[in-house]
Write a protein that holds these residues in place. Structure first.
Motif, PDB file in Angstrom:
ATOM      1  N   ALA A   1      -8.471   7.462   3.889  1.00 12.62           N
ATOM      2  CA  ALA A   1      -7.958   7.143   5.210  1.00 12.62           C
ATOM      3  C   ALA A   1      -8.580   8.044   6.278  1.00 12.62           C
ATOM      4  CB  ALA A   1      -6.438   7.274   5.242  1.00 12.62           C
ATOM      5  N   ALA A   2      -8.552   7.551   7.499  1.00 13.04           N
ATOM      6  CA  ALA A   2      -9.104   8.340   8.599  1.00 13.04           C
ATOM      7  C   ALA A   2      -8.206   9.515   8.972  1.00 13.04           C
ATOM      8  CB  ALA A   2      -9.307   7.444   9.816  1.00 13.04           C
TER       9      ALA A   2
ATOM     10  N   TYR B   1       0.833  -1.191   0.000  1.00 15.82           N
ATOM     11  CA  TYR B   1       0.000   0.000   0.000  1.00 15.82           C
ATOM     12  C   TYR B   1       0.868   1.242   0.000  1.00 15.82           C
ATOM     13  CZ  TYR B   1       0.931   1.269   4.885  1.00 15.82           C
ATOM     14  OH  TYR B   1       1.531   1.676   6.052  1.00 15.82           O
ATOM     15  N   VAL B   2       0.274   2.362  -0.442  1.00 14.07           N
ATOM     16  CA  VAL B   2       0.919   3.662  -0.365  1.00 14.07           C
ATOM     17  C   VAL B   2      -0.153   4.679  -0.002  1.00 14.07           C
ATOM     18  CG1 VAL B   2       0.601   4.180  -2.829  1.00 14.07           C
ATOM     19  CG2 VAL B   2       2.437   5.321  -1.560  1.00 14.07           C
ATOM     20  N   GLN B   3       0.213   5.628   0.842  1.00 10.57           N
ATOM     21  CA  GLN B   3      -0.742   6.652   1.270  1.00 10.57           C
ATOM     22  C   GLN B   3      -0.247   8.028   0.865  1.00 10.57           C
ATOM     23  OE1 GLN B   3      -1.823   6.614   5.430  1.00 10.57           O
ATOM     24  NE2 GLN B   3      -3.202   8.367   5.237  1.00 10.57           N
ATOM     25  N   HIS B   4      -1.078   8.786   0.169  1.00  7.67           N
ATOM     26  CA  HIS B   4      -0.811  10.173  -0.193  1.00  7.67           C
ATOM     27  C   HIS B   4      -1.891  11.033   0.463  1.00  7.67           C
ATOM     28  CE1 HIS B   4       2.141   8.995  -3.210  1.00  7.67           C
ATOM     29  NE2 HIS B   4       1.281   8.128  -3.681  1.00  7.67           N
ATOM     30  N   GLY B   5      -1.514  11.742   1.513  1.00 10.39           N
ATOM     31  CA  GLY B   5      -2.522  12.529   2.228  1.00 10.39           C
ATOM     32  C   GLY B   5      -3.574  11.617   2.814  1.00 10.39           C
ATOM     33  N   LEU B   6      -4.831  11.805   2.404  1.00 13.80           N
ATOM     34  CA  LEU B   6      -5.925  10.964   2.890  1.00 13.80           C
ATOM     35  C   LEU B   6      -6.263   9.821   1.936  1.00 13.80           C
ATOM     36  CD1 LEU B   6      -8.355  13.700   4.280  1.00 13.80           C
ATOM     37  CD2 LEU B   6      -7.024  12.057   5.617  1.00 13.80           C
TER      38      LEU B   6
END
Length: 360
Positions: A356-357, A237-242
């Motif tokens: 995302a939270a 997975y990768v998260q960019h901001g939300l």
């Protein structure tokens, strides 16, 4: 004096004091030097006549020697510039520069900023730009063609301006090193930040997030949870901001215990979600391997499932297609017996995107 201030002492403030102290507000390139250049949008060139043009209003910084300082220049009205006529002996390249003349340093007998033409050397082929004198800022290079009756201002002009900004401002160009950690520039297609130190580099800002592996949990809505055993998983997975993007692949093994519960399977998310936008975060392929024994043998089969967030920390997979072999499996969330009795080697492969939270 080695320590200088401006607008402080009642008498005796010199032009040099003023230049050196006010340069603290400019983009630094050294302990006492600043980045010269044109403030973006200024000092444009406009053709006026056969060999005349105008430099339009704008502002610039001309950095000279360390102790001489940086000169802040403002052009408030159009400045007319005249180039020499063409020559029958060949073409040439002329430089238009913004020059600082200051008698105590250059014995010029003047104290002014002026726009000048530095005339190039005529050549039959490949004329070269002349060198820029000290204490000048290049603006444009103009090609004067052989035996030309006029300059084609639309095609003969090459921009030599480079931009600068105030301290902390974002300089809209590349091709130069930073001076301090946390300095920014816009290199044309991305924002970059200087890392600082003797081996500093420009890094894309914000720094791109790397893909990370994760191990999904595997539970059921009620009853006894399955046991992964020797399943294998390849989940990233990768998260960019939300925003979270993820890939999901699990292959059930010989010691995987699916239990007998027929309540919905739930797989853990890599990071908690807002539990909004839940109806479809992605799709997964469900693969059932052939089972040769006991007889009658069962062939392999496939289906497609829709990933749905049904809680802040997990997703479920709802069958959203028929099966490859034409069976009518019904509608529902996958579990130990649906859309088939899962076995060793069966696998699920999918990907999804959700909110995302909390921001990364």
């Amino acid at each position: 004096m080695t320590i200088r201030t401006v607008w402080h002492a009642p008498t005796g403030q010199t032009p040099e004091d003023t230049r050196l102290a006010t340069s603290a507000l400019l983009t630094p390139v050294g302990a006492l030097t600043s980045r010269g250049g044109v403030l973006p949008g200024g000092l444009e060139l406009k053709g006026l006549g056969a060999f005349q043009c105008q430099i339009m209003p704008g502002r610039a910084v001309v950095q000279t020697g360390d102790r001489q300082g940086a000169y802040l220049v403002v052009v408030t009205e159009d400045e007319t510039v005249t180039l020499a006529p063409s020559s029958p002996d060949g073409s040439r390249k002329d430089r238009i520069v913004l020059a600082i003349e200051d008698n105590p340093y250059d014995a010029s007998g003047a104290a002014r900023a002026v726009i000048k033409v530095i005339q190039g050397v005529t050549a039959v082929t490949g004329p070269q730009e002349p060198a820029a004198p000290p204490n000048t800022l290049p603006l444009f290079t103009v090609t004067v063609a052989r035996n030309a009756g006029h300059i084609d201002w639309a095609t003969a002009v090459e921009n030599r301006r480079y931009p600068t900004a105030a301290l902390g401002g974002i300089v809209p160009t590349g091709g130069f090193n930073g001076w301090y950690k946390g300095q920014y520039r816009d290199s044309g297609d991305r924002l970059e930040r200087w890392t600082g130190g003797p081996n500093g580099v420009w890094e894309t800002y914000p720094r791109p997030q790397a893909w990370r592996p994760w191990t999904p949990t595997w539970t059921v809505a009620s009853g006894t949870n399955p046991v992964p055993g020797n399943w294998t998983h390849d989940c990233w997975y990768v998260q960019h901001g939300l925003t979270v993007h993820f890939t999901f692949r699990v292959v059930f093994g010989s010691t995987t215990n699916f239990q007998s519960s027929t309540t919905n399977w739930r797989f853990g998310l890599p990071v908690a979600s807002t539990a909004r936008h839940t109806h479809g975060i992605g799709f997964a392929e469900l693969h059932h391997v052939a089972v040769p024994t006991p007889l009658p043998a069962k062939p392999s089969d496939r289906g497609v499932g829709r990933m749905r967030i049904t809680g802040a920390n997990w997703f479920e997979i709802e069958l959203s297609s028929g099966l490859a072999r034409g069976a009518a499996p019904g509608i529902g969330i996958i579990d130990a017996a649906f859309p088939w009795a899962w076995t060793n080697g069966d696998h699920i492969v999918g990907s999804g995107t959700y909110e995302a939270a909390t921001s990364a």
